[in-house]
Design an enzyme around this catalytic site. Structure first.
Site, PDB file in Angstrom:
ATOM      1  N   SER A 136       0.805  -1.189  -0.043  1.00  0.00           N
ATOM      2  CA  SER A 136      -0.077   0.133  -0.089  1.00  0.00           C
ATOM      3  C   SER A 136       1.026   1.232   0.121  1.00  0.00           C
ATOM      4  O   SER A 136       1.662   1.379  -1.030  1.00  0.00           O
ATOM      5  CB  SER A 136      -0.896   0.044   1.313  1.00  0.00           C
ATOM      6  OG  SER A 136      -1.797   1.026   1.017  1.00  0.00           O
TER       7      SER A 136
ATOM      8  N   ASP B 273      -8.920  -4.512  -6.083  1.00  0.00           N
ATOM      9  CA  ASP B 273      -8.394  -3.491  -5.211  1.00  0.00           C
ATOM     10  C   ASP B 273      -8.565  -2.102  -5.478  1.00  0.00           C
ATOM     11  O   ASP B 273      -7.981  -1.787  -6.814  1.00  0.00           O
ATOM     12  CB  ASP B 273      -6.884  -3.720  -4.945  1.00  0.00           C
ATOM     13  CG  ASP B 273      -6.425  -3.381  -3.873  1.00  0.00           C
ATOM     14  OD1 ASP B 273      -6.784  -2.418  -3.148  1.00  0.00           O
ATOM     15  OD2 ASP B 273      -5.413  -3.613  -3.362  1.00  0.00           O
TER      16      ASP B 273
END
Length: 540
Positions: free
Chosen positions: A314, A366
């Site tokens: 991330s 995602d």
């Protein structure tokens, strides 16, 4: 959707937002009315006591008042169900109904106060009737005045929350020792930041399977633009590994939100080097710690033949990618593996340059690898188009969304994309919408829906491996029956944000690792398939 105007002020609530609150109040009021009616019918023969006539009149007026309130709330619910999100015309009477509902609060309050006063004066009637009157007053009070403060804890409970340093252990049993994995110990590595009980590091040991002696530096220091990271030796892969942590704090969120672009000075021939400002600052912080503080020099003095690998998830994946770009001139063999990196990270030229030594992994739908300022603006435009073309009332959309989220299935006939033609006028002025409904409306080039973005487009790092679920999408990526295909993907496949039940769960690192383990164990998956264009990348 346009907000309602009451008392000359526009409120942040639309006229179609009152369906569910109204239904809830209606249910409470109807049960309340039925209870009072039963109380009156069962005990009206016992109201011949002193003051009984007064109580009888009180109950009758209360039943009438509640009936008027129930009728008003029913009308509010029915009117709030009319029209669509962009067509509040059928709900133009909502403000008048709300004025009536607000006006009914005054007699309701007065009547409740009178009932409490009459009971306090000692009306000598059946105790059940008096208890019923008190109950009606209490219910009204709870309806008007929500809890504003948390009650004080009893001393027996408060004592349990007292810090251990200020309490003595009970005499009957000695204080048990803390877990051995969380004890302070003398370390052979640099430890920076708040891990006083060594619990965070114990989690790292359990996750990685490495030993204490394999770690060179561990930093839990966390501020805006300053991310936690660690440096360790992976003897099995013969690598010096730099791992950067992802978003886990408010400071990290502020780093994420610094989404404007800034120039990135690199010792390479790439032109037009721009990057995400917040992540770039975080990568510079880690770079200074690694190079200026001699952390990498210390690692390579122990294992000079090892190569450098940078990883992250991330926010940490974006920082790891930029860190690899910064370290490329000092360590030409550097490799970076970015798990679920943000899309809005690199300029086009840096994106192309990073393909030779950076690999990104993206799971399913995602949202983070599709997230950038330009994509958010595109999502806003698409949502406004969908809202403008939607012919369903808001409460039906919410009910279907809850059903879809809880039980799955496929959405019904709600439009999801603009299929062409003129665009219905969306939310551009309540008065025109009220006066003309929701007519067809074509936007000019100056429309905010068509205005060019103020931010330059940014791209994800490196070449992208996409793990896609085969067949129908389940409710959770952790389903054991789910199967995944693995393929190289182009960044253009992540140029739009996809709305779905897995857009957030697919970003979770535990789910990503579980899917990766499943894919690796599945011989049918092919990670080493040839890529479409670009040079090959060593994945070992």
């Amino acid at each position: 959707m346009p907000g309602m105007v009451l008392f000359g002020r526009r409120w942040a609530i639309a006229s179609d937002d009152l369906v569910f609150p109204g239904v809830f109040e209606l249910l409470v009021r109807v049960l309340w009315w039925v209870g009072i009616l039963m109380l009156y019918l069962m005990h009206r023969g016992k109201l011949g006591c002193p003051g009984g006539a007064l109580l009888s009149s009180y109950l009758i007026v209360l039943l009438v008042l509640l009936a008027v309130i129930i009728g008003t709330v029913s009308a509010i619910v029915c009117v709030s169900m009319r029209g669509t999100i962009c067509n509040p015309g059928p709900r133009k009477s909502m403000s008048k109904l709300l004025y009536v509902r607000l006006a009914l609060f005054l007699p309701e309050m007065v009547w409740a106060s009178l009932g409490a006063a009459w009971i306090a004066d000692g009306v000598q009637c059946d105790r059940t009737v008096g208890s019923g009157i008190i109950a009606t007053v209490v219910v009204r009070t709870q309806t008007w005045c929500p809890a504003t403060s948390r009650p004080a804890l009893p001393s027996s409970i408060s004592s349990r929350t007292t810090p251990r340093a200020h309490r003595s252990p009970p005499r009957s049993s000695p204080t048990p020792p803390g877990p051995s994995s969380c004890r302070r110990r003398t370390t052979d590595y640099d430890l920076v930041g708040g891990d006083q009980l060594n619990c965070h590091f114990s989690s790292i040991l359990q996750t990685t399977g490495l030993q204490h002696r394999d770690f060179i530096h561990v930093s839990f220091h966390d501020k805006v633009y300053e991310l936690p990271f660690l440096v360790a030796l992976d003897h099995r892969k013969e690598s010096v590994v730099v791992a950067v942590r992802g978003t886990m704090s408010l400071q990290d969120i502020l780093t994420d939100l610094s989404a404007e672009s800034e120039p990135l000075n690199l010792e390479c021939e790439v032109q037009d080097c721009w990057a995400h400002k917040g992540i770039s600052q975080a990568a510079r912080y880690v770079y200074r710690r690694l190079v200026n503080d001699g952390i990498l020099s210390q690692a390579f003095s122990i294992a000079p033949e090892y190569r450098l690998v940078v990883v992250g998830h991330s926010l940490g994946a974006g920082a790891a990618a930029l860190l690899a770009l910064m370290l490329k001139s000092l360590y030409p063999q550097v490799r970076c593996y970015a798990f679920s990196p943000p899309r809005g990270l690199l300029s086009k030229s840096l994106y192309e340059y990073s393909k030779t030594f950076i690999v990104s992994l993206v799971l399913g739908k995602d949202v983070i690898p599709r997230l950038s300022v330009t994509n958010l603006e595109d999502l806003k435009r698409r949502i406004l188009r969908v809202i403008a073309h939607c012919n369903k009332p808001k409460y039906k959309i919410l009910l279907r969304g809850c059903w879809y989220e809880l039980f799955g299935g496929s959405p019904e006939d709600l439009p999801t994309e603009l299929d062409g033609g003129d665009l219905t006028q969306p939310l551009l002025g309540e008065h025109s919408l009220l006066a003309h409904g929701s007519p067809a409306y074509s936007f000019s080039s100056e429309s905010p829906l068509e205005s060019p973005t103020r931010y330059p487009p940014l791209y994800p790092p490196g070449r992208i491996i996409h793990l896609e679920e085969e067949g129908a999408s389940g409710r959770c990526s952790c389903y054991p029956a789910a199967r995944y295909t693995v393929r190289w993907s182009h960044e253009s496949e992540f140029s739009k944000i996809l709305i779905g039940p897995k857009m957030l769960t697919d970003h979770m690192p535990d789910i990503l690792m579980r899917v990766l383990d499943h894919v690796v164990s599945d011989r049918a998956a092919c990670v080493s398939c040839p890529a479409r264009g670009g040079s090959s990348v060593d994945l070992a």
